[in-house]
Design an enzyme around this catalytic site. Structure first.
Site, mmCIF file in Angstrom:
data_model
loop_
_atom_site.group_PDB
_atom_site.id
_atom_site.type_symbol
_atom_site.label_atom_id
_atom_site.label_comp_id
_atom_site.label_asym_id
_atom_site.label_seq_id
_atom_site.Cartn_x
_atom_site.Cartn_y
_atom_site.Cartn_z
ATOM 1 N N ASN A 84 72.536 27.981 86.487
ATOM 2 C CA ASN A 84 72.667 29.435 86.429
ATOM 3 C C ASN A 84 72.558 29.913 87.869
ATOM 4 O O ASN A 84 71.457 30.057 88.400
ATOM 5 C CB ASN A 84 71.540 29.996 85.551
ATOM 6 N N ARG A 91 76.448 28.737 83.615
ATOM 7 C CA ARG A 91 76.410 30.096 83.071
ATOM 8 C C ARG A 91 77.253 30.986 83.975
ATOM 9 O O ARG A 91 77.000 31.093 85.178
ATOM 10 C CB ARG A 91 74.981 30.624 83.046
ATOM 11 N N HIS A 147 74.356 38.918 77.846
ATOM 12 C CA HIS A 147 73.311 38.166 77.132
ATOM 13 C C HIS A 147 73.894 37.478 75.895
ATOM 14 O O HIS A 147 73.168 37.126 74.965
ATOM 15 C CB HIS A 147 72.160 39.074 76.628
ATOM 16 N N ARG A 166 66.732 49.113 84.979
ATOM 17 C CA ARG A 166 68.011 49.781 84.675
ATOM 18 C C ARG A 166 67.793 50.875 83.645
ATOM 19 O O ARG A 166 67.039 50.697 82.691
ATOM 20 C CB ARG A 166 69.019 48.772 84.144
ATOM 21 N N GLU A 176 68.600 29.884 76.381
ATOM 22 C CA GLU A 176 69.981 29.959 76.865
ATOM 23 C C GLU A 176 70.455 28.621 77.430
ATOM 24 O O GLU A 176 71.622 28.253 77.280
ATOM 25 C CB GLU A 176 70.101 31.087 77.896
#
Ligand code: ADP
Length: 388
Positions: free
Chosen positions: A14, A80, A168, A229, A372
């Site tokens: 990742n 990823r 996601h 965010r 993940e």
């Protein structure tokens, strides 16, 4: 042992613009051989000048951890990639054309895809095994047009590839399938809402295993309140601040992505800290939590309607997996929609997937740890097995 042996591990990468997170694992057994993160790539004084140097650091760390890929074999590298744009709805084996296509998507994901490309290039130069790109947007390629389309002129959307992509997705896919395993029910037989609540937060509506709506949009800024965010705001906030407060587009963008959400309201973005401050009577932290919880209820209700009825609600990621008080607060006013949590089940200190609603509840509430890396490793070998 050859690199195609089925108990040989997969390396999952990742890569961000200045970091390289890695894990070596065996997808069939979920056994993790090693993992870590190389940080501050390209920063002054870090000693890791670029992603190629970062990859050398990864191989050195694997050696230190006693992982000998020469002996175990390495089956593949799974990458990823955040943004797959309109065309990547499934994982792909990386070749030069795929690298070009991912580069072509950089305008849609300027913060994320360049780092992924650097990681792919560095891994291709280091490991002579198949490399697979797994896209964070892919699970949401199934969104129906009415959920994916923004109500702006069609020619503008078409020219600039504007739509709800969702992010996601690897987590939402993994968790929604793990729920079926947990409940022992066929995936096709129920509707669910998955709440991925980490630093970034997103909700998805999943009907029979197929994603039909999600809260993130063109970028990961839309939707739920997150660590830094804002999630949903009136888009006119941009124009207002630009014209009335003379803020530049870059300043507004940074404000909404890095200085908003929990941080903007409570002054801190770590959820544990917000909870502690709220418990201590801090009014800003209390408001931050209230806004965070209100937004979650808003999406749960909306998605129950989109799905025409809700069977399962699932919490995952750092906040969702660990914060019993948050789960209780979200569910507490949703009793008339058939949701409830059993306090003892909710507060049990477990790291396993579990049901936290009382027996016989109309809606089953679950906590499912996301994974993940395992999902990327599984998708990587599934693709290679299919194309063998
Ligand atoms: P990322 O999105 O970076 O992968 P995580 O999924 O690890 O992040 O989630 C990080 C968030 O989880 C942080 O806000 C952290 O405070 C929160 N968190 C971790 N443990 C707990 C806990 N026990 N209670 C409440 N929040 C927690």
């Amino acid at each position: 042992m050859s690199s195609t042996d089925h108990d040989a591990p997969v390396l999952v990468l990742n890569a961000g613009s200045s970091s390289l997170k890695y894990q070596v694992l065996v997808p069939e057994t979920a056994r993790v051989l090693a993992g870590g993160t190389v940080e501050r790539i390209g920063e002054d004084g870090s000693g890791v000048e670029d992603h190629a140097a970062g990859m050398r650091r990864v191989t050195a760390e694997l050696g230190d951890a006693g992982v000998d890929l020469g002996r175990t074999g390495l089956r593949a590298v799974g990458h990823r990639v955040v943004h797959g744009g309109p065309d990547f709805s499934d994982p792909v084996v990386v070749d030069d054309a795929v690298v070009r296509d991912i580069r072509d998507l950089v305008p849609l994901a300027p913060l994320h895809n360049p780092g992924a490309l650097e990681g792919i290039e560095a891994a291709r130069a280091t490991f002579d095994v198949p490399q697979v790109a797994v896209f964070d947007t892919a699970f949401f390629a199934s969104l129906p047009p009415e959920a994916a389309t923004y109500a702006i002129p069609r020619e503008v959307s078409a020219e600039h590839r504007l739509r709800r992509y969702g992010f996601h997705g690897t987590s939402h896919r993994y968790v929604s399938r793990a729920v079926a395993d947990l409940l022992g029910r066929p995936l096709e037989s129920f509707t669910q809402v998955v709440l991925h609540l980490g630093n970034g937060c997103s909700a998805s509506a999943v009907d029979g295993g197929v994603a039909v709506d999600t809260s993130m949009g063109l970028t990961p800024l839309q939707g739920l309140v997150m660590g830094t965010r804002s999630g949903d705001v009136d888009p006119a906030v941009f124009t207002f601040l630009h014209e009335q407060a003379q803020m530049s587009v870059a300043e507004i963008d940074t404000m909404l992505n890095k200085r908003s959400g929990l941080k903007g309201l409570a002054g801190v973005n770590d959820f544990r800290e917000v909870l502690a401050r709220a418990d201590g009577g801090d009014q800003d932290a209390r408001l931050a939590l209230d806004v965070y919880v209100h937004r979650l209820r808003h999406y749960i209700g909306a998605y129950a309607a989109v799905l025409g009825g809700l069977d399962v609600l699932t919490f995952t990621a750092g906040v969702g997996e660990n914060s019993a008080p948050l789960r209780a607060r979200v569910v507490e006013t949703l009793g008339r929609l058939g949701l409830a949590v059993d306090p003892e089940r909710n507060e049990a200190p477990s790291r396993e997937a579990r049901v936290i609603s009382p027996d016989g509840s109309a809606v089953t509430v679950t906590v499912v740890p996301t994974n993940e890396e395992l999902e990327i490793a599984r998708q990587t070998v599934a693709l290679l097995d299919r194309s063998a």
